[in-house]
Design a protein around this motif. Structure first.
Motif, PDB file in Angstrom:
ATOM      1  N   LEU A 153      12.097 -20.825  -3.728  1.00 19.15           N
ATOM      2  CA  LEU A 153      10.776 -20.311  -3.350  1.00 19.15           C
ATOM      3  C   LEU A 153      10.429 -18.620  -3.278  1.00 19.15           C
ATOM      4  N   LEU A 154      11.296 -18.065  -3.025  1.00 18.35           N
ATOM      5  CA  LEU A 154      11.492 -16.599  -2.878  1.00 18.35           C
ATOM      6  C   LEU A 154      11.698 -16.194  -4.551  1.00 18.35           C
ATOM      7  N   MET A 155      12.865 -16.812  -5.245  1.00 18.81           N
ATOM      8  CA  MET A 155      12.998 -16.384  -6.352  1.00 18.81           C
ATOM      9  C   MET A 155      12.039 -16.751  -7.427  1.00 18.81           C
ATOM     10  N   ASN A 156      11.087 -17.913  -7.110  1.00 19.27           N
ATOM     11  CA  ASN A 156       9.958 -18.051  -8.029  1.00 19.27           C
ATOM     12  C   ASN A 156       8.805 -17.028  -7.681  1.00 19.27           C
ATOM     13  N   ALA A 157       8.670 -16.701  -6.453  1.00 20.84           N
ATOM     14  CA  ALA A 157       7.639 -15.655  -6.112  1.00 20.84           C
ATOM     15  C   ALA A 157       8.040 -14.282  -6.863  1.00 20.84           C
ATOM     16  N   PHE A 158       9.185 -13.947  -6.841  1.00 24.39           N
ATOM     17  CA  PHE A 158       9.713 -12.590  -7.609  1.00 24.39           C
ATOM     18  C   PHE A 158       9.350 -13.021  -8.975  1.00 24.39           C
ATOM     19  N   LEU A 159       9.799 -14.095  -9.573  1.00 23.71           N
ATOM     20  CA  LEU A 159       9.602 -14.212 -11.021  1.00 23.71           C
ATOM     21  C   LEU A 159       8.106 -14.089 -11.434  1.00 23.71           C
ATOM     22  N   VAL A 160       7.210 -14.767 -10.553  1.00 18.12           N
ATOM     23  CA  VAL A 160       5.850 -14.504 -10.889  1.00 18.12           C
ATOM     24  C   VAL A 160       5.528 -13.167 -10.867  1.00 18.12           C
ATOM     25  N   VAL A 161       5.782 -12.274  -9.819  1.00 23.58           N
ATOM     26  CA  VAL A 161       5.390 -10.913  -9.602  1.00 23.58           C
ATOM     27  C   VAL A 161       5.800 -10.046 -10.990  1.00 23.58           C
ATOM     28  N   VAL A 162       7.326 -10.105 -11.058  1.00 23.22           N
ATOM     29  CA  VAL A 162       7.957  -9.352 -12.048  1.00 23.22           C
ATOM     30  C   VAL A 162       7.398  -9.852 -13.574  1.00 23.22           C
ATOM     31  N   GLY A 163       7.160 -11.002 -13.569  1.00 21.31           N
ATOM     32  CA  GLY A 163       6.472 -11.465 -15.064  1.00 21.31           C
ATOM     33  C   GLY A 163       5.359 -11.011 -15.375  1.00 21.31           C
ATOM     34  N   ALA A 164       4.429 -10.892 -14.287  1.00 22.65           N
ATOM     35  CA  ALA A 164       3.041 -10.319 -14.350  1.00 22.65           C
ATOM     36  C   ALA A 164       2.935  -8.807 -14.636  1.00 22.65           C
ATOM     37  N   MET A 165       3.903  -8.187 -13.747  1.00 16.84           N
ATOM     38  CA  MET A 165       4.456  -6.602 -13.836  1.00 16.84           C
ATOM     39  C   MET A 165       4.435  -6.284 -15.355  1.00 16.84           C
ATOM     40  N   VAL A 166       5.604  -7.201 -15.901  1.00  7.44           N
ATOM     41  CA  VAL A 166       6.048  -6.843 -17.455  1.00  7.44           C
ATOM     42  C   VAL A 166       5.033  -6.933 -18.445  1.00  7.44           C
ATOM     43  N   LEU A 167       4.174  -8.221 -18.238  1.00  8.38           N
ATOM     44  CA  LEU A 167       3.150  -8.545 -19.152  1.00  8.38           C
ATOM     45  C   LEU A 167       2.210  -7.354 -19.149  1.00  8.38           C
ATOM     46  N   SER A 168       1.852  -7.213 -17.928  1.00  3.88           N
ATOM     47  CA  SER A 168       0.801  -6.027 -17.899  1.00  3.88           C
ATOM     48  C   SER A 168       1.231  -4.592 -18.489  1.00  3.88           C
ATOM     49  N   ILE A 169       2.438  -4.270 -18.239  1.00  2.92           N
ATOM     50  CA  ILE A 169       2.797  -2.999 -18.922  1.00  2.92           C
ATOM     51  C   ILE A 169       2.943  -3.154 -20.224  1.00  2.92           C
ATOM     52  N   VAL A 170       3.461  -4.277 -20.932  1.00  6.08           N
ATOM     53  CA  VAL A 170       3.557  -4.448 -22.476  1.00  6.08           C
ATOM     54  C   VAL A 170       1.880  -4.508 -22.895  1.00  6.08           C
ATOM     55  N   VAL A 203       0.876  -1.283   0.063  1.00  6.68           N
ATOM     56  CA  VAL A 203       0.061  -0.153   0.117  1.00  6.68           C
ATOM     57  C   VAL A 203       0.716   1.296  -0.244  1.00  6.68           C
ATOM     58  N   LEU A 204       1.903   1.464   0.940  1.00  9.27           N
ATOM     59  CA  LEU A 204       2.962   2.208   0.799  1.00  9.27           C
ATOM     60  C   LEU A 204       3.452   2.664  -0.559  1.00  9.27           C
ATOM     61  N   GLY A 205       3.875   1.510  -1.280  1.00  8.22           N
ATOM     62  CA  GLY A 205       4.478   1.686  -2.542  1.00  8.22           C
ATOM     63  C   GLY A 205       3.339   2.192  -3.540  1.00  8.22           C
ATOM     64  N   VAL A 206       2.210   1.929  -3.365  1.00  9.53           N
ATOM     65  CA  VAL A 206       0.935   2.534  -4.188  1.00  9.53           C
ATOM     66  C   VAL A 206       0.858   4.189  -3.928  1.00  9.53           C
ATOM     67  N   ILE A 207       1.021   4.495  -2.737  1.00 12.49           N
ATOM     68  CA  ILE A 207       0.879   5.930  -2.106  1.00 12.49           C
ATOM     69  C   ILE A 207       2.146   6.595  -2.731  1.00 12.49           C
ATOM     70  N   LEU A 208       3.447   6.008  -2.824  1.00 12.86           N
ATOM     71  CA  LEU A 208       4.408   6.754  -3.255  1.00 12.86           C
ATOM     72  C   LEU A 208       4.314   6.914  -4.837  1.00 12.86           C
ATOM     73  N   ILE A 252       7.797   1.583  -6.773  1.00  9.99           N
ATOM     74  CA  ILE A 252       7.676   0.234  -7.499  1.00  9.99           C
ATOM     75  C   ILE A 252       8.446  -1.034  -6.768  1.00  9.99           C
ATOM     76  N   ILE A 253       9.649  -0.603  -6.326  1.00 10.27           N
ATOM     77  CA  ILE A 253      10.328  -1.806  -5.558  1.00 10.27           C
ATOM     78  C   ILE A 253       9.486  -2.040  -4.226  1.00 10.27           C
ATOM     79  N   LEU A 254       8.753  -1.263  -3.553  1.00  6.81           N
ATOM     80  CA  LEU A 254       7.848  -1.402  -2.566  1.00  6.81           C
ATOM     81  C   LEU A 254       6.708  -2.574  -2.836  1.00  6.81           C
ATOM     82  N   MET A 255       6.153  -1.967  -3.914  1.00 10.47           N
ATOM     83  CA  MET A 255       5.221  -2.799  -4.686  1.00 10.47           C
ATOM     84  C   MET A 255       5.556  -4.307  -4.909  1.00 10.47           C
ATOM     85  N   LEU A 256       6.468  -4.399  -5.573  1.00 14.59           N
ATOM     86  CA  LEU A 256       6.907  -5.680  -5.978  1.00 14.59           C
ATOM     87  C   LEU A 256       7.588  -6.604  -4.968  1.00 14.59           C
TER      88      LEU A 256
END
Length: 449
Positions: free
Chosen positions: A334-351, A284-289, A308-312
């Motif tokens: 596990l943590l790496m997979n979570a970041f891959l899911v989030v970053v992948g979804a973010m990149v796809l949504s931006i595209v 939420v703090l990331g969205v506010i920033l 962006i960093i806080l949201m991710l």
């Protein structure tokens, strides 16, 4: 009393106690009949927790799976290895790949006639065999699990490594997969059976108190929502909704969509004990920033990057069990997979936003769902009095004027101020003057006198 009589009585007491202990023992049963993933892990955790609260003596898992994600299989394996009660797996009919790892973690393995166990090579989503470092890790897991339960570690390793020779059970260069009868002969399985009742007979359990785990509709919904694929789509909805809400003035639907996706993303993870308050807070703090960067701070700088960093991080941390950044370092994937899911979804949504964003906003269907950006004169909106002679025109008060309100004049509505201080709704008015886009009126009757 002779020594013989004493020994006889002790044996009678001993066998009586053993016999009584075998009566009415609690068995908690649950099933895993789909791909091993977040849903299977969620069901297993719930079943184990309820088995503990029920003081169950045995946890029985009916398993039928072709495999799944190694990380979730490892989580289930760890739970079974550390269980506070006896664990049983009833393989009916498949325990392949991740299913084989889970089976080896139980105290007792029973297999339905025609069932199979093995073939645990690590593969990717397309079925391609992954590099040696993944195979080495899986071999180690299989060995450690078999050793922990007193089973043949080399045979367990042969489920993963085709180079291991197992005479009479497989050809060299092939993965080991065992039938029910072969598993019993190899000492991996306790027995080949046809029903759970035969399991109780084999274990000497008489008149068991069986509790069957009930999967509720809420459980199914949560299991569906925590699937990484669905989580990715929800993240796309969150990011896309925030983008359109920040970029388009007056927009309401995108904000609602983003909130709904956010609730569907965080709620099941929170109920699982994965997402904590602080992880949701940093998102939420990331969205506010980000909002401050768009509306308050000119340009794109520290606030936007930090947002962006806080949201991710908020999204990724919520998908992995941790105690305030104290992650399970034994499972870095596990943590790496979570970041891959989030970053992948973010990149796809931006595209998708770049490709289709403006076109979506212009569609008729989308315009019906959002508040209008502009109030155009073509739509009947008027920001000032048209440059026509309205002086001495007679109209009707459409609201109470005290002193300001609205009047209707020549089928148009205008802002007006009563020079008399008060004019009731429905009374006729006479326009006296026009200043700064405002009409000044009096009651028509007063002017007529």
């Amino acid at each position: 009393m002779s020594k013989f009589m004493k020994l006889t009585w002790l044996m009678v007491i001993f066998f009586t106690v053993i016999s009584l202990q075998s009566f009415g023992q609690k068995i908690y049963e649950f099933s895993l009949k789909d791909e091993i993933g977040p849903g299977a892990w969620y069901v297993t955790k719930n079943a184990y927790a309820k088995a503990l609260s029920s003081d169950a003596d045995y946890l029985l898992m009916e398993l039928n799976t072709f495999g799944g994600a190694v990380n979730f299989a490892d989580s289930i394996r760890t739970l079974l290895l550390n269980a506070d009660m006896q664990t049983i797996v009833y393989i009916n009919n498949n325990a392949a790949s991740a299913g084989a790892l889970i089976s080896l973690a139980t105290d007792h393995i029973f297999m339905h006639s025609g069932a199979s166990l093995g073939a645990a090579t690590v593969v990717d989503g397309s079925g391609e065999v992954l590099p040696e470092k993944y195979q080495s890790y899986m071999r180690g897991l299989m060995r450690a699990t078999a050793e922990a339960k007193g089973r043949n570690a080399r045979m367990a390793e042969a489920f993963v490594d085709p180079s291991i020779s197992v005479p009479h059970l497989k050809e060299d260069g092939k993965l080991l997969t065992l039938t029910a009868s072969e598993s019993v002969k190899a000492g991996l399985a306790d027995a080949e059976i046809k029903s759970t009742e035969q399991i109780y007979e084999r274990l000497g359990i008489k008149q068991p108190d069986v509790i069957v785990h009930q999967v509720t509709t809420v459980d199914r919904i949560i299991g569906f929502l925590i699937n990484p694929l669905i989580s990715g789509f929800l993240i796309m909805g969150i990011i896309g909704g925030i983008y359109f809400e920040l970029q388009t003035p007056g927009l309401g639907f995108a904000g609602v969509l983003s909130v709904i996706c956010g609730v569907l993303f965080f709620a099941p993870l929170y109920l699982q004990g994965l997402a904590d308050h602080w992880e949701i807070l940093i998102f939420v703090l990331g969205v506010i920033l980000m909002a401050l960067e768009v509306f308050v701070i000119p340009g794109f700088g520290v606030a936007g990057i930090a947002g962006i960093i806080l949201m991710l991080c908020g999204l990724a941390f919520s998908m992995v069990a941790n105690d305030f950044l104290d992650f399970q370092l034994s499972k870095p994937g596990l943590l790496m997979n979570a970041f891959l899911v989030v970053v992948g979804a973010m990149v796809l949504s931006i595209v998708l936003i770049i490709l289709f964003g403006k076109n979506v906003l212009r569609t008729t269907a989308f315009r019906k769902l959002v508040l209008a950006d502009e109030q155009l004169s073509e739509g009947g909106y008027t920001s000032s009095v048209p440059k026509i002679n309205l002086i001495n025109k007679v109209g009707v008060a459409k609201t109470v004027l005290r002193p300001s309100g609205k009047i209707e004049l020549e089928s148009n509505w205008y802002e007006a101020v009563a020079m008399d201080g008060f004019i009731d709704m429905g009374e006729k008015v006479l326009v006296i003057k026009h200043e700064n886009y405002t009409l000044f009126v009096r009651k028509y009757q007063e002017q007529a006198l």
